[in-house]
Design a protein around this motif. Structure first.
Motif, PDB file in Angstrom:
ATOM      1  N   ALA A 377     -45.064  -2.868 -93.089  1.00  0.00           N
ATOM      2  CA  ALA A 377     -46.276  -2.045 -94.361  1.00  0.00           C
ATOM      3  C   ALA A 377     -46.930  -3.101 -94.913  1.00  0.00           C
ATOM      4  O   ALA A 377     -47.847  -2.640 -94.863  1.00  0.00           O
ATOM      5  CB  ALA A 377     -45.416  -1.660 -95.547  1.00  0.00           C
ATOM      6  N   PHE A 378     -46.243  -4.492 -94.967  1.00  0.00           N
ATOM      7  CA  PHE A 378     -47.326  -5.132 -96.040  1.00  0.00           C
ATOM      8  C   PHE A 378     -48.575  -5.724 -95.043  1.00  0.00           C
ATOM      9  O   PHE A 378     -49.673  -5.865 -95.193  1.00  0.00           O
ATOM     10  CB  PHE A 378     -46.311  -6.392 -96.759  1.00  0.00           C
ATOM     11  N   LEU A 379     -48.230  -5.722 -94.130  1.00  0.00           N
ATOM     12  CA  LEU A 379     -49.145  -6.987 -92.924  1.00  0.00           C
ATOM     13  C   LEU A 379     -50.341  -5.340 -92.649  1.00  0.00           C
ATOM     14  O   LEU A 379     -51.267  -6.105 -92.422  1.00  0.00           O
ATOM     15  CB  LEU A 379     -48.404  -6.681 -92.084  1.00  0.00           C
ATOM     16  N   LEU A 380     -49.546  -4.260 -91.734  1.00  0.00           N
ATOM     17  CA  LEU A 380     -50.506  -3.485 -91.987  1.00  0.00           C
ATOM     18  C   LEU A 380     -51.897  -3.150 -93.059  1.00  0.00           C
ATOM     19  O   LEU A 380     -52.606  -2.538 -92.665  1.00  0.00           O
ATOM     20  CB  LEU A 380     -49.781  -1.492 -91.707  1.00  0.00           C
ATOM     21  N   SER A 381     -50.883  -3.455 -94.838  1.00  0.00           N
ATOM     22  CA  SER A 381     -52.613  -3.477 -95.989  1.00  0.00           C
ATOM     23  C   SER A 381     -53.219  -4.503 -95.649  1.00  0.00           C
ATOM     24  O   SER A 381     -54.428  -3.975 -95.478  1.00  0.00           O
ATOM     25  CB  SER A 381     -51.577  -3.281 -96.787  1.00  0.00           C
ATOM     26  N   ARG A 382     -52.399  -5.869 -94.683  1.00  0.00           N
ATOM     27  CA  ARG A 382     -53.301  -6.264 -95.141  1.00  0.00           C
ATOM     28  C   ARG A 382     -55.016  -6.181 -93.883  1.00  0.00           C
ATOM     29  O   ARG A 382     -55.773  -6.605 -93.628  1.00  0.00           O
ATOM     30  CB  ARG A 382     -52.607  -8.131 -94.848  1.00  0.00           C
ATOM     31  N   LEU A 383     -54.549  -6.130 -92.822  1.00  0.00           N
ATOM     32  CA  LEU A 383     -54.727  -5.477 -91.607  1.00  0.00           C
ATOM     33  C   LEU A 383     -56.137  -4.979 -91.863  1.00  0.00           C
ATOM     34  O   LEU A 383     -56.755  -5.186 -91.278  1.00  0.00           O
ATOM     35  CB  LEU A 383     -53.816  -4.728 -90.774  1.00  0.00           C
ATOM     36  N   SER A 384     -55.401  -3.030 -91.991  1.00  0.00           N
ATOM     37  CA  SER A 384     -57.009  -2.470 -92.829  1.00  0.00           C
ATOM     38  C   SER A 384     -57.437  -3.089 -94.047  1.00  0.00           C
ATOM     39  O   SER A 384     -58.949  -2.684 -94.374  1.00  0.00           O
ATOM     40  CB  SER A 384     -55.708  -1.405 -93.397  1.00  0.00           C
ATOM     41  N   ALA A 385     -57.557  -3.815 -94.889  1.00  0.00           N
ATOM     42  CA  ALA A 385     -58.168  -4.290 -96.167  1.00  0.00           C
ATOM     43  C   ALA A 385     -58.916  -5.351 -95.202  1.00  0.00           C
ATOM     44  O   ALA A 385     -60.407  -4.964 -95.995  1.00  0.00           O
ATOM     45  CB  ALA A 385     -57.376  -5.273 -96.812  1.00  0.00           C
ATOM     46  N   LEU A 386     -59.059  -6.010 -93.940  1.00  0.00           N
ATOM     47  CA  LEU A 386     -59.541  -6.739 -93.713  1.00  0.00           C
ATOM     48  C   LEU A 386     -61.334  -6.237 -92.415  1.00  0.00           C
ATOM     49  O   LEU A 386     -61.797  -6.112 -92.765  1.00  0.00           O
ATOM     50  CB  LEU A 386     -58.617  -7.478 -92.304  1.00  0.00           C
ATOM     51  N   SER A 387     -60.408  -4.501 -92.514  1.00  0.00           N
ATOM     52  CA  SER A 387     -61.393  -4.233 -91.634  1.00  0.00           C
ATOM     53  C   SER A 387     -62.428  -2.834 -92.104  1.00  0.00           C
ATOM     54  O   SER A 387     -63.003  -2.679 -91.722  1.00  0.00           O
ATOM     55  CB  SER A 387     -60.347  -2.953 -91.048  1.00  0.00           C
ATOM     56  N   ASP A 388     -61.705  -3.186 -93.485  1.00  0.00           N
ATOM     57  CA  ASP A 388     -62.906  -2.590 -94.696  1.00  0.00           C
ATOM     58  C   ASP A 388     -64.381  -2.897 -94.355  1.00  0.00           C
ATOM     59  O   ASP A 388     -64.361  -4.314 -94.796  1.00  0.00           O
ATOM     60  CB  ASP A 388     -62.470  -2.924 -95.981  1.00  0.00           C
TER      61      ASP A 388
END
Lengths: 388, 115
Positions: A377-388
């Protein structure tokens, strides 16, 4: 284990004791010394199984001790080594391959599944299953004894035991599989074992180092998750909630150990953990000193995972560019091929450098090999923060 | 109690170069080993070098093929053995560690028992 002399019967009994504990404890409450309870139950089960086997006319295995008539609810004999300790020395016998020693102990003593042991070793489940079978066969055919080593052999037999206990701790501290970040049972088990070894071998600095490492790392356990259950990094944790008593005990242990002799791997790892635990903030952490300690650690223990941690520390001391180049050297190491922490460390440095496309790819790689749901979940949140 | 075979593997090349003093030292070592471990010893022998060995195999058609030399060519060759009796592997290792083998080492193997 002394009772049966047969590793498979013993394993069955240990597993059975665990499942009995799960059904009995909710009714009777947890005994104060759970380890002693488990081994007592396992011993009685062993005798049951052996009787059944002999009644069936199957090969009899050695019966060394008479049956214990009572199950004490509270066994606590200071100075008397626990049966688990006896078992751990058997599993860590030098006639077994080092990897088998650790695998067997995790499975027999701690009830880990073959899949979990496999992950701790970075090998496939089938490889691990074959390794465990081979090790058990060797114990049986060579008559590796189920007892404590002779006093003069004891120190030489301790190193393998320390590795085992450390691996039990790391497996509990960050569970390789499943929905919980930690497996408290494994952490407590490793702490019990480390304290027991410390009582048995008070002059061994590496034993002190391991106990210190566990205390210092586990002192942070309350702060590793946010209120919403997400993973908090060392830099984000509330340091005022770290367990001061554990930190003081751990730091005290290595102060003594460092004073006595050349530092071994566990003393060095504990020293690194102590620098983190005693730093008032992430920013004021002495990264330079930590890199130095990792250099010393790598010199005596050149493992790819140590190299990975060292590379991360370089990045924090000298900036993400330096960290990334140290990590890049490791990407060809076959042992780190499916090790998600390498990809997530690369992702983090790439993100800091603003190389978002490469960071995204690295996060995806890390997510692909991560089976702990909270880390995922942590890695997914980092990934989605990058996409913004 | 179990029986174990202690196989002595040593470099034959090193033995060829060994002087008389070395040979005597090793022989004394074996005598001392025997004196200390008489109760556990069930047998043992030194072997002639592998140049004296003859290996027998059957080929795929079942025909016996006799060849000169040891079964497997290795740097360290089997040069002798002891059969010992011990309670368990720890005891067997404690005994086997006293076997002189300065040009190699020993291998400990449990002897299989058929019921």
């Amino acid at each position: 284990m002394r009772v049966t002399g047969d590793i498979d019967v013993a394993e069955e009994c240990v597993q059975d004791a665990f499942s009995r504990a799960l059904t009995v404890w909710p009714k009777t409450g947890i005994p104060r010394n759970t380890g002693a309870w488990l081994t007592t139950v396992a011993r009685r089960r062993a005798i049951d199984v052996l009787r059944r086997e002999s009644a069936q006319g199957r090969a009899l295995v050695r019966l060394v001790e008479p049956e214990d008539s009572a199950i004490p609810n509270d066994v606590d004999l200071p100075g008397v080594p626990d049966d688990r300790l006896r078992l751990i020395f058997t599993c860590c016998h030098p006639a077994l391959a080092m990897e088998s020693q650790v695998a067997l102990t995790l499975k027999l003593l701690c009830g880990l599944s073959t899949a979990e042991v496999a992950r701790s070793f970075l090998v496939s489940e089938s490889t691990m299953a074959a390794r465990i079978t081979r090790a058990k066969k060797k114990i049986k055919t060579s008559h590796i004894p189920f007892r404590l080593p002779e006093t003069e052999d004891l120190p030489a037999r301790v190193d393998a035991v320390l590795l085992v206990v450390h691996l039990v701790f790391t497996t509990g501290h960050t569970a390789p599989l499943g929905s919980d970040l930690m497996r408290r049972d494994l952490v407590d088990r490793s702490l019990d074992l480390a304290r027991m070894l410390r009582a048995l071998l008070p002059d061994n600095s590496e034993v002190a180092g391991l106990l210190a490492l566990i205390l210092l790392t586990d002192a942070r356990h309350e702060t590793r998750l946010g209120d919403d259950g997400t993973l908090l990094l060392l830099s984000e944790q509330d340091r005022s909630r770290w367990d001061r008593r554990a930190i003081d005990e751990g730091s005290g242990l290595i102060r003594d150990a460092l004073a006595h002799r050349a530092a071994g791997p566990f003393v060095l790892m504990a020293a690194i953990a102590a620098l983190h635990a005693e730093a008032p903030s992430w920013e004021s952490t002495d990264w330079r000193e930590i890199v130095e300690l990792y250099d010393r650690l790598f010199a005596i223990w050149p493992s790819p995972v140590v190299a990975l941690n060292r590379a991360v520390a370089i990045g924090l001391a000298d900036g993400p560019e330096a960290g990334l180049s140290a990590l890049t050297e490791l990407t060809t190491d076959r042992q780190l091929l499916n090790y998600g922490y390498l990809a997530s460390a690369r992702a983090d440095f790439l993100r800091r450098l603003g190389r978002h496309d490469e960071a995204r790819a690295a996060y995806q790689e890390a997510i692909g090999s991560c089976e702990n749901e909270i880390e995922r979940a942590f890695l997914l949140s980092r990934l989605s923060a990058l996409s913004d | 109690m179990s029986e174990y075979l202690v196989l002595i593997y040593e470099s034959e090349a090193a033995w060829e170069k060994a002087d008389e003093e070395t040979s005597n030292r090793v022989m004394t070592g074996h005598n001392e080993f025997g004196a200390h471990n008489g109760a556990a010893l069930r047998g043992g022998n030194a072997l002639q070098p592998t140049m004296s060995a003859t290996s027998l195999r059957r080929d795929s058609s079942g025909k016996l093929v006799v060849t000169d030399g040891a079964f497997a060519e290795t740097k360290e060759a089997l040069g002798g053995y002891y059969v010992i009796e011990a309670a368990d592997l720890d005891e067997a290792i404690a005994i086997a560690s006293q076997v002189p083998a300065e040009f190699g080492g020993v291998e400990v193997r449990p002897i299989r028992v058929f019921h």
